[in-house]
Design a protein around this motif. Structure first.
Motif, PDB file in Angstrom:
ATOM      1  N   LYS A  52      12.196   7.964  -3.289  1.00 25.98           N
ATOM      2  CA  LYS A  52      13.135   6.865  -3.481  1.00 25.98           C
ATOM      3  C   LYS A  52      13.686   6.445  -2.123  1.00 25.98           C
ATOM      4  O   LYS A  52      13.907   7.268  -1.244  1.00 25.98           O
ATOM      5  N   GLY A  53      13.882   5.138  -1.942  1.00 30.28           N
ATOM      6  CA  GLY A  53      14.413   4.647  -0.672  1.00 30.28           C
ATOM      7  C   GLY A  53      13.317   4.155   0.255  1.00 30.28           C
ATOM      8  O   GLY A  53      12.207   3.842  -0.181  1.00 30.28           O
ATOM      9  N   GLU A  54      13.627   4.098   1.538  1.00 34.70           N
ATOM     10  CA  GLU A  54      12.706   3.517   2.515  1.00 34.70           C
ATOM     11  C   GLU A  54      11.615   4.494   2.947  1.00 34.70           C
ATOM     12  O   GLU A  54      11.862   5.687   3.102  1.00 34.70           O
ATOM     13  N   SER A  55      10.430   3.947   3.124  1.00 37.05           N
ATOM     14  CA  SER A  55       9.292   4.697   3.659  1.00 37.05           C
ATOM     15  C   SER A  55       8.478   3.742   4.524  1.00 37.05           C
ATOM     16  O   SER A  55       8.619   2.524   4.426  1.00 37.05           O
ATOM     17  N   ARG A  56       7.653   4.305   5.369  1.00 39.59           N
ATOM     18  CA  ARG A  56       6.721   3.492   6.152  1.00 39.59           C
ATOM     19  C   ARG A  56       5.308   3.900   5.750  1.00 39.59           C
ATOM     20  O   ARG A  56       4.965   5.079   5.821  1.00 39.59           O
ATOM     21  N   VAL A  57       4.521   2.936   5.307  1.00 38.82           N
ATOM     22  CA  VAL A  57       3.181   3.250   4.807  1.00 38.82           C
ATOM     23  C   VAL A  57       2.120   2.523   5.625  1.00 38.82           C
ATOM     24  O   VAL A  57       2.344   1.432   6.145  1.00 38.82           O
ATOM     25  N   GLU A  58       0.978   3.149   5.734  1.00 43.57           N
ATOM     26  CA  GLU A  58      -0.178   2.550   6.397  1.00 43.57           C
ATOM     27  C   GLU A  58      -1.434   3.220   5.875  1.00 43.57           C
ATOM     28  O   GLU A  58      -1.371   4.244   5.181  1.00 43.57           O
ATOM     29  N   GLY A  59      -2.576   2.646   6.192  1.00 40.90           N
ATOM     30  CA  GLY A  59      -3.843   3.252   5.807  1.00 40.90           C
ATOM     31  C   GLY A  59      -3.984   3.464   4.312  1.00 40.90           C
ATOM     32  O   GLY A  59      -3.743   2.563   3.509  1.00 40.90           O
ATOM     33  N   GLU A  60      -4.360   4.673   3.929  1.00 38.85           N
ATOM     34  CA  GLU A  60      -4.612   4.996   2.523  1.00 38.85           C
ATOM     35  C   GLU A  60      -3.362   4.840   1.664  1.00 38.85           C
ATOM     36  O   GLU A  60      -3.449   4.425   0.501  1.00 38.85           O
ATOM     37  N   ASP A  61      -2.189   5.178   2.213  1.00 36.95           N
ATOM     38  CA  ASP A  61      -0.948   5.041   1.443  1.00 36.95           C
ATOM     39  C   ASP A  61      -0.655   3.573   1.139  1.00 36.95           C
ATOM     40  O   ASP A  61      -0.206   3.233   0.038  1.00 36.95           O
ATOM     41  N   ALA A  62      -0.892   2.708   2.120  1.00 35.55           N
ATOM     42  CA  ALA A  62      -0.681   1.277   1.902  1.00 35.55           C
ATOM     43  C   ALA A  62      -1.643   0.758   0.836  1.00 35.55           C
ATOM     44  O   ALA A  62      -1.259  -0.034  -0.036  1.00 35.55           O
ATOM     45  N   LEU A  63      -2.877   1.215   0.902  1.00 28.61           N
ATOM     46  CA  LEU A  63      -3.870   0.805  -0.091  1.00 28.61           C
ATOM     47  C   LEU A  63      -3.463   1.268  -1.483  1.00 28.61           C
ATOM     48  O   LEU A  63      -3.558   0.511  -2.457  1.00 28.61           O
ATOM     49  N   ALA A  64      -2.984   2.496  -1.593  1.00 29.20           N
ATOM     50  CA  ALA A  64      -2.560   3.028  -2.891  1.00 29.20           C
ATOM     51  C   ALA A  64      -1.391   2.224  -3.452  1.00 29.20           C
ATOM     52  O   ALA A  64      -1.326   1.954  -4.659  1.00 29.20           O
ATOM     53  N   LEU A  65      -0.472   1.808  -2.578  1.00 32.90           N
ATOM     54  CA  LEU A  65       0.680   1.026  -3.024  1.00 32.90           C
ATOM     55  C   LEU A  65       0.238  -0.317  -3.607  1.00 32.90           C
ATOM     56  O   LEU A  65       0.754  -0.762  -4.635  1.00 32.90           O
ATOM     57  N   LEU A  66      -0.722  -0.951  -2.961  1.00 34.44           N
ATOM     58  CA  LEU A  66      -1.166  -2.263  -3.421  1.00 34.44           C
ATOM     59  C   LEU A  66      -2.086  -2.181  -4.631  1.00 34.44           C
ATOM     60  O   LEU A  66      -2.273  -3.172  -5.335  1.00 34.44           O
ATOM     61  N   ARG A  67      -2.640  -1.017  -4.876  1.00 38.46           N
ATOM     62  CA  ARG A  67      -3.547  -0.867  -6.014  1.00 38.46           C
ATOM     63  C   ARG A  67      -2.823  -0.430  -7.282  1.00 38.46           C
ATOM     64  O   ARG A  67      -3.273  -0.726  -8.389  1.00 38.46           O
ATOM     65  N   THR A  68      -1.703   0.270  -7.136  1.00 37.91           N
ATOM     66  CA  THR A  68      -1.043   0.810  -8.325  1.00 37.91           C
ATOM     67  C   THR A  68      -0.441  -0.292  -9.185  1.00 37.91           C
ATOM     68  O   THR A  68       0.072  -1.282  -8.676  1.00 37.91           O
ATOM     69  N   ARG A  69      -0.538  -0.121 -10.476  1.00 39.88           N
ATOM     70  CA  ARG A  69       0.147  -1.034 -11.390  1.00 39.88           C
ATOM     71  C   ARG A  69       0.875  -0.264 -12.487  1.00 39.88           C
ATOM     72  O   ARG A  69       1.449  -0.864 -13.387  1.00 39.88           O
ATOM     73  N   HIS A  70       0.837   1.055 -12.399  1.00 36.52           N
ATOM     74  CA  HIS A  70       1.469   1.889 -13.418  1.00 36.52           C
ATOM     75  C   HIS A  70       2.857   2.365 -12.984  1.00 36.52           C
ATOM     76  O   HIS A  70       3.483   3.144 -13.691  1.00 36.52           O
ATOM     77  N   SER A  71       3.307   1.899 -11.832  1.00 38.04           N
ATOM     78  CA  SER A  71       4.593   2.369 -11.313  1.00 38.04           C
ATOM     79  C   SER A  71       5.650   1.278 -11.275  1.00 38.04           C
ATOM     80  O   SER A  71       6.796   1.540 -10.926  1.00 38.04           O
ATOM     81  N   PHE A  72       5.264   0.050 -11.630  1.00 34.13           N
ATOM     82  CA  PHE A  72       6.202  -1.060 -11.516  1.00 34.13           C
ATOM     83  C   PHE A  72       6.161  -1.938 -12.762  1.00 34.13           C
ATOM     84  O   PHE A  72       5.101  -2.145 -13.354  1.00 34.13           O
ATOM     85  N   GLY A  73       7.321  -2.488 -13.126  1.00 34.32           N
ATOM     86  CA  GLY A  73       7.400  -3.473 -14.201  1.00 34.32           C
ATOM     87  C   GLY A  73       6.760  -3.000 -15.486  1.00 34.32           C
ATOM     88  O   GLY A  73       6.954  -1.866 -15.928  1.00 34.32           O
ATOM     89  N   ASN A  74       5.967  -3.893 -16.105  1.00 35.01           N
ATOM     90  CA  ASN A  74       5.313  -3.540 -17.368  1.00 35.01           C
ATOM     91  C   ASN A  74       3.865  -3.101 -17.162  1.00 35.01           C
ATOM     92  O   ASN A  74       3.048  -3.176 -18.074  1.00 35.01           O
ATOM     93  N   GLU A  75       3.564  -2.687 -15.924  1.00 36.43           N
ATOM     94  CA  GLU A  75       2.251  -2.138 -15.570  1.00 36.43           C
ATOM     95  C   GLU A  75       1.126  -3.169 -15.693  1.00 36.43           C
ATOM     96  O   GLU A  75      -0.024  -2.824 -15.964  1.00 36.43           O
ATOM     97  N   SER A  76       1.444  -4.432 -15.480  1.00 38.10           N
ATOM     98  CA  SER A  76       0.433  -5.482 -15.585  1.00 38.10           C
ATOM     99  C   SER A  76      -0.052  -5.906 -14.207  1.00 38.10           C
ATOM    100  O   SER A  76       0.558  -5.588 -13.181  1.00 38.10           O
ATOM    101  N   ASP A  77      -1.145  -6.658 -14.195  1.00 42.99           N
ATOM    102  CA  ASP A  77      -1.652  -7.196 -12.938  1.00 42.99           C
ATOM    103  C   ASP A  77      -0.649  -8.163 -12.317  1.00 42.99           C
ATOM    104  O   ASP A  77      -0.549  -8.264 -11.090  1.00 42.99           O
ATOM    105  N   LEU A  78       0.101  -8.886 -13.154  1.00 44.33           N
ATOM    106  CA  LEU A  78       1.073  -9.846 -12.635  1.00 44.33           C
ATOM    107  C   LEU A  78       2.194  -9.138 -11.886  1.00 44.33           C
ATOM    108  O   LEU A  78       2.672  -9.627 -10.857  1.00 44.33           O
ATOM    109  N   ASP A  79       2.615  -7.978 -12.390  1.00 46.56           N
ATOM    110  CA  ASP A  79       3.642  -7.210 -11.677  1.00 46.56           C
ATOM    111  C   ASP A  79       3.071  -6.624 -10.389  1.00 46.56           C
ATOM    112  O   ASP A  79       3.769  -6.523  -9.384  1.00 46.56           O
ATOM    113  N   ARG A  80       1.810  -6.237 -10.423  1.00 46.97           N
ATOM    114  CA  ARG A  80       1.176  -5.722  -9.213  1.00 46.97           C
ATOM    115  C   ARG A  80       1.101  -6.819  -8.144  1.00 46.97           C
ATOM    116  O   ARG A  80       1.290  -6.552  -6.960  1.00 46.97           O
ATOM    117  N   ILE A  81       0.850  -8.046  -8.571  1.00 44.92           N
ATOM    118  CA  ILE A  81       0.807  -9.165  -7.627  1.00 44.92           C
ATOM    119  C   ILE A  81       2.156  -9.334  -6.937  1.00 44.92           C
ATOM    120  O   ILE A  81       2.231  -9.591  -5.732  1.00 44.92           O
TER     121      ILE A  81
END
Length: 218
Positions: A52-81
């Protein structure tokens, strides 16, 4: 590009395609991107783990953040966008605040990484041209950069909608603004100002109940 032109009526001058490898390369080239989580994230599907809070991401972690859709909103592609748009905004702020776009050495490193990671048209397909483009972007105040998602509705052709289609009225309003080169930032600012004005009026002095007269006409 033909599909974009057919839907929006806007002919793109250039295009830039970002794949998964580009995310890793570019976030590493800028030294990571700052993100802020409202809650801890532990997604076994994307292998994303962030506190929770601030983090700095790059490489694989950045990719994982942009790929996940099960951690935000209603887990849809629109929330991932939405998350992806917020990430890009943070990445742009990072490049501007860390003088990446004004430091020739840092800028060349970024442009060199971009030429290897991005798929672009021939018009901007060299490190020198990408450096020029980045310098022009660097002149734009981040407050004037607006991310927008195409308005959509559930597909009416499906009994149980699992896909979406362009929202006819709202979609055309957006495309008309794009065709006329209308600033989305200015439109949002005007809408915000109008809401603030209305809210201020509602907070004004109120009459005492005894002073309120109601006429009922039947």
């Amino acid at each position: 590009m033909r599909t974009v032109e057919a839907i929006t009526g806007v002919k793109p001058d250039h295009f830039m395609m970002v794949d998964f490898n580009a995310v890793k390369e570019l976030t590493t080239a800028v030294g990571g991107v700052k993100v802020c989580m409202a809650k801890p994230i532990d997604d076994p599907k994307s292998h994303l783990k962030l506190p929770k809070g601030e983090s700095r991401v790059e490489g694989e972690d950045a990719l994982a953040l942009l790929r996940t859709r099960h951690s935000f909103g209603n887990e849809s592609d629109l929330d991932r966008i939405k998350v992806q748009q917020q990430f890009l905004g943070s990445m742009i702020r990072e490049m501007k605040s860390s003088d990446t776009l004004t430091n020739p050495t840092k800028l060349f490193k970024l442009a060199d990484a971009a030429t290897n990671a991005l798929t672009v048209d021939q018009g901007i397909g060299s490190a020198k041209k990408l450096m020029t483009l980045a310098q022009e972007i660097g002149k734009v105040d981040t407050k004037n950069i607006t991310f927008v998602t195409m308005p959509v509705i559930d597909n009416p052709a499906e009994p149980t909608p699992i896909t979406v289609v362009v929202a006819p009225q709202k979609g055309e309003q957006l495309f008309a603004m794009m065709r006329s080169d209308t600033s989305l930032t200015e439109v949002k600012q005007k809408e915000k100002a109008a809401k603030s004005k209305q809210a201020a009026l509602l907070k004004g002095p109120k009459a005492a109940p005894a002073d309120v007269r109601v006429d009922v006409l039947n």
